[in-house]
Design an enzyme around this catalytic site. Structure first.
Site, PDB file in Angstrom:
ATOM      1  N   GLY A  14       0.832  -1.198   0.000  1.00 13.38           N
ATOM      2  CA  GLY A  14       0.000   0.000   0.000  1.00 13.38           C
ATOM      3  C   GLY A  14       0.863   1.244   0.000  1.00 13.38           C
ATOM      4  O   GLY A  14       1.673   1.457  -0.893  1.00 13.38           O
ATOM      5  N   ILE A  49       7.262   4.110   4.884  1.00 15.99           N
ATOM      6  CA  ILE A  49       8.544   4.793   5.073  1.00 15.99           C
ATOM      7  C   ILE A  49       8.325   6.302   5.277  1.00 15.99           C
ATOM      8  O   ILE A  49       8.650   6.861   6.308  1.00 15.99           O
ATOM      9  CB  ILE A  49       9.481   4.557   3.871  1.00 15.99           C
ATOM     10  CG1 ILE A  49       9.884   3.080   3.794  1.00 15.99           C
ATOM     11  CG2 ILE A  49      10.722   5.436   3.986  1.00 15.99           C
ATOM     12  CD1 ILE A  49      10.822   2.621   4.865  1.00 15.99           C
ATOM     13  N   VAL A  51       9.802   9.078   4.178  1.00 14.17           N
ATOM     14  CA  VAL A  51      11.006   9.827   4.568  1.00 14.17           C
ATOM     15  C   VAL A  51      10.745  11.321   4.534  1.00 14.17           C
ATOM     16  O   VAL A  51      11.039  12.048   5.473  1.00 14.17           O
ATOM     17  CB  VAL A  51      12.190   9.462   3.651  1.00 14.17           C
ATOM     18  CG1 VAL A  51      13.371  10.368   3.920  1.00 14.17           C
ATOM     19  CG2 VAL A  51      12.580   8.006   3.855  1.00 14.17           C
ATOM     20  N   ALA A  54       7.145  16.323   1.493  1.00 11.02           N
ATOM     21  CA  ALA A  54       6.996  17.445   0.576  1.00 11.02           C
ATOM     22  C   ALA A  54       6.894  16.925  -0.851  1.00 11.02           C
ATOM     23  O   ALA A  54       7.319  15.811  -1.152  1.00 11.02           O
ATOM     24  CB  ALA A  54       8.193  18.401   0.702  1.00 11.02           C
ATOM     25  N   LYS A  82       3.335  24.580  -0.480  1.00 18.83           N
ATOM     26  CA  LYS A  82       4.793  24.730  -0.570  1.00 18.83           C
ATOM     27  C   LYS A  82       5.151  25.496  -1.843  1.00 18.83           C
ATOM     28  O   LYS A  82       4.748  25.112  -2.938  1.00 18.83           O
ATOM     29  CB  LYS A  82       5.449  23.340  -0.602  1.00 18.83           C
ATOM     30  CG  LYS A  82       6.926  23.357  -0.964  1.00 18.83           C
ATOM     31  CD  LYS A  82       7.436  21.957  -1.259  1.00 18.83           C
ATOM     32  CE  LYS A  82       8.831  21.996  -1.872  1.00 18.83           C
ATOM     33  NZ  LYS A  82       9.329  20.644  -2.202  1.00 18.83           N
ATOM     34  N   PRO A 104      12.358  28.201  -6.198  1.00 20.72           N
ATOM     35  CA  PRO A 104      10.913  28.163  -6.403  1.00 20.72           C
ATOM     36  C   PRO A 104      10.549  27.308  -7.620  1.00 20.72           C
ATOM     37  O   PRO A 104      11.420  26.719  -8.266  1.00 20.72           O
ATOM     38  CB  PRO A 104      10.564  29.631  -6.637  1.00 20.72           C
ATOM     39  CG  PRO A 104      11.773  30.165  -7.350  1.00 20.72           C
ATOM     40  CD  PRO A 104      12.964  29.394  -6.810  1.00 20.72           C
ATOM     41  N   GLY A 351       9.789  12.044  -4.485  1.00 23.74           N
ATOM     42  CA  GLY A 351       9.237  10.719  -4.241  1.00 23.74           C
ATOM     43  C   GLY A 351       7.883  10.493  -4.890  1.00 23.74           C
ATOM     44  O   GLY A 351       7.694   9.547  -5.666  1.00 23.74           O
TER      45      GLY A 351
END
Length: 504
Positions: A14, A49, A51, A54, A82, A104, A351
């Protein structure tokens, strides 16, 4: 296609990768009629995980295409907006001031003749302002903690592109709920092995029985449970170019009462760098470091020292990172997506972007048990190119440093030797601006010439341009850029106000 002819896809694992992939394929293939029976087998015992928390800005398009309500997404994931990444301490201090620059997602395109980047260099403005402050709208918004939303902004739209800060665990739960509601089957079970015949998976064995499918998607994280069983010696390590292979992650209370900052902070430490990511309810922090130079205990202590004695720590976890990618992403009737496919350290928050790429590319290559080998080869070639391209962009952040306070930073400039194209371009970019044509024909999927310029000039790799410019024309151009940035600030709201309205 009749329902009786539908094919079956089983996603093993998942998390963000499994549920993003399942939701994407289900939305694309089963919107009009049932073409694929899609199932996710997810272990209740194996954690996510997560990590980093963002994203890059292009993930907005994925969420929008899935028909997800943006406000609901942010509420359900404790999310915030963000505008980019503030890099701190990646070079030596100058006059006692810590080095910093902002990356940016946009750049103003002004000027009828000379482009704004060339004009900035030739006007000598680098002595009095940062490059990002001169050419982007986002730097002005960030300085006032504004998000790019106006009172009339539609979902997934703003005055500039933006990404998200999202709780990865909550995101997986949110996507799971949406996917199941749309007809994706959810099986809670732990996969123990796969039954194979040559390079084809016949079934996966779990603690709740055996499951067959025409096609399997490996979302089992760094374990690569399915793809590793199908093919040995199928991993290309990036450790020579990207030596950071471990992370310690700490969740803590938001450090001030001004609310969530609309940007990620990446601060270079002794043997890597620390991230700080503000959600609505807490801050995610972590230290990505070279485990060959620093022990787990030393890394955790350095991170805690960096955060300060008043940090209200909620949770701490240590992670091993397998940096690199598959040589073949599609073997037989199985594709690896997410961490099982590859991993680039989270410096530029890629990611979820790579999951999006993997799922989207799989859809156009038509997942099926029997496909021509050229289809598998095409998928693997493109995915490998995406990872190689991102590896090169991450190396750019390290190799330009002038820090020499630790062995890690003294070794950092040599990482470029493992990316020959970048090494040759850096020599060229000493004498000319980085432009679109330099990157044309690459596998670039989200970072283009604009992005390269922010890193290059933020790290003081400036071209020696000798052409003179009209001073009055230059001042007029950058006055217009500044006016545009101030106008954007006036039209938008502070992140705290935006999130407060979101939760009414």
């Amino acid at each position: 296609m009749n329902n009786n002819d539908s094919r079956t896809i089983t996603v093993v694992g998942g998390g963000s990768s499994g549920w993003m992939t399942a939701l994407y394929l289900n939305t694309l293939f089963n919107k009009e009629q049932l073409n694929y029976q899609i199932r996710v087998i997810e272990s209740p015992d194996i954690g996510i995980i997560g990590v980093g928390e963002a994203t890059v800005h292009s993930v907005r398009f994925f969420f929008a295409a899935m028909g997800l309500d943006e406000n609901e997404l942010l509420r359900e994931t404790n999310g915030s907006l963000k505008l980019g990444i503030l890099f701190r301490n990646w070079m030596k201090p100058v006059d006692g001031k810590t080095h910093e620059y902002f990356h940016p997602f946009e750049q103003q395109r002004l000027g009828r003749g000379m482009d704004i980047s060339s004009m900035w260099h030739m006007s000598g403005r680098g002595t009095r302002e940062r490059y990002d402050e001169a050419v982007s709208l986002s730097s002005e918004l960030v300085a006032h903690r504004h998000v790019p939303k106006t009172a009339n902004s539609q979902a997934y739209q703003g005055v500039v592109p933006y990404g998200y800060h999202i709780d990865a665990t909550l995101l997986a739960r949110f996507l799971r709920r949406k996917a199941v509601a749309e007809g994706v089957e959810h099986i809670e079970a732990t996969v123990t092995s796969a039954t194979t015949e040559g390079e084809m998976i016949q079934s996966v064995e779990t603690d709740k029985g055996s499951f067959t499918a025409d096609f399997f998607i490996d979302c089992t994280g760094f374990r690569g449970l399915l793809i590793d069983q199908l093919k040995q010696d199928n991993w290309e390590s990036f450790a020579d170019a990207l030596p950071c292979n471990k992370a310690v992650a700490i969740q803590r209370e938001l450090p001030d009462d001004l609310g969530a900052k609309p940007y990620t902070t990446a601060t270079a430490l002794s043997n890597g760098w620390a991230w700080q990511i503000d959600l609505q309810n807490r801050q995610g922090t972590g230290y990505v470091y070279d485990g060959n130079r620093l022990s787990k205990e030393e890394a955790e202590q350095e991170l805690r020292d960096f955060l300060g004695p008043d940090a209200a720590v909620l949770k701490c976890a240590h992670l091993n990172m397998k940096v690199g990618c598959r040589k073949e992403f599609w073997v037989g009737n199985c594709v690896a997506i997410g961490l099982s496919a590859g991993f680039i350290e989270p410096l530029e928050s890629t990611g979820l972007h790579l999951i999006n790429l993997g799922a989207g590319l799989l859809a156009t290559h038509q997942p099926n048990r029997e496909v021509d080998q050229s289809i598998r080869d095409s998928y693997s070639r493109l995915m490998r190119g995406f990872y190689q391209d991102l590896k090169q962009f991450i190396v750019l952040h390290y190799c330009l440093t002038d820090r020499n306070d630790t062995d890690f930073w003294r070794a950092a400039p040599a990482t470029v030797e493992h990316t020959p194209w970048l090494q040759s371009q850096l020599q060229i970019w000493k004498h000319k601006i980085c432009e679109f044509h330099d990157l044309a024909g690459s596998f670039s999927t989200t970072f283009n010439d604009e992005n390269y310029r922010y890193i290059l000039y933020g790290m003081q790799h400036n071209p020696a341009l000798t052409q003179s410019v009209d001073a009055a024309a230059s001042e007029q151009l950058f006055a217009q850029a500044k006016a545009n940035a101030e106008r954007a600030r006036q039209l938008t709201s502070a992140q705290g106000d935006y999130l407060s309205q979101l939760n009414l």
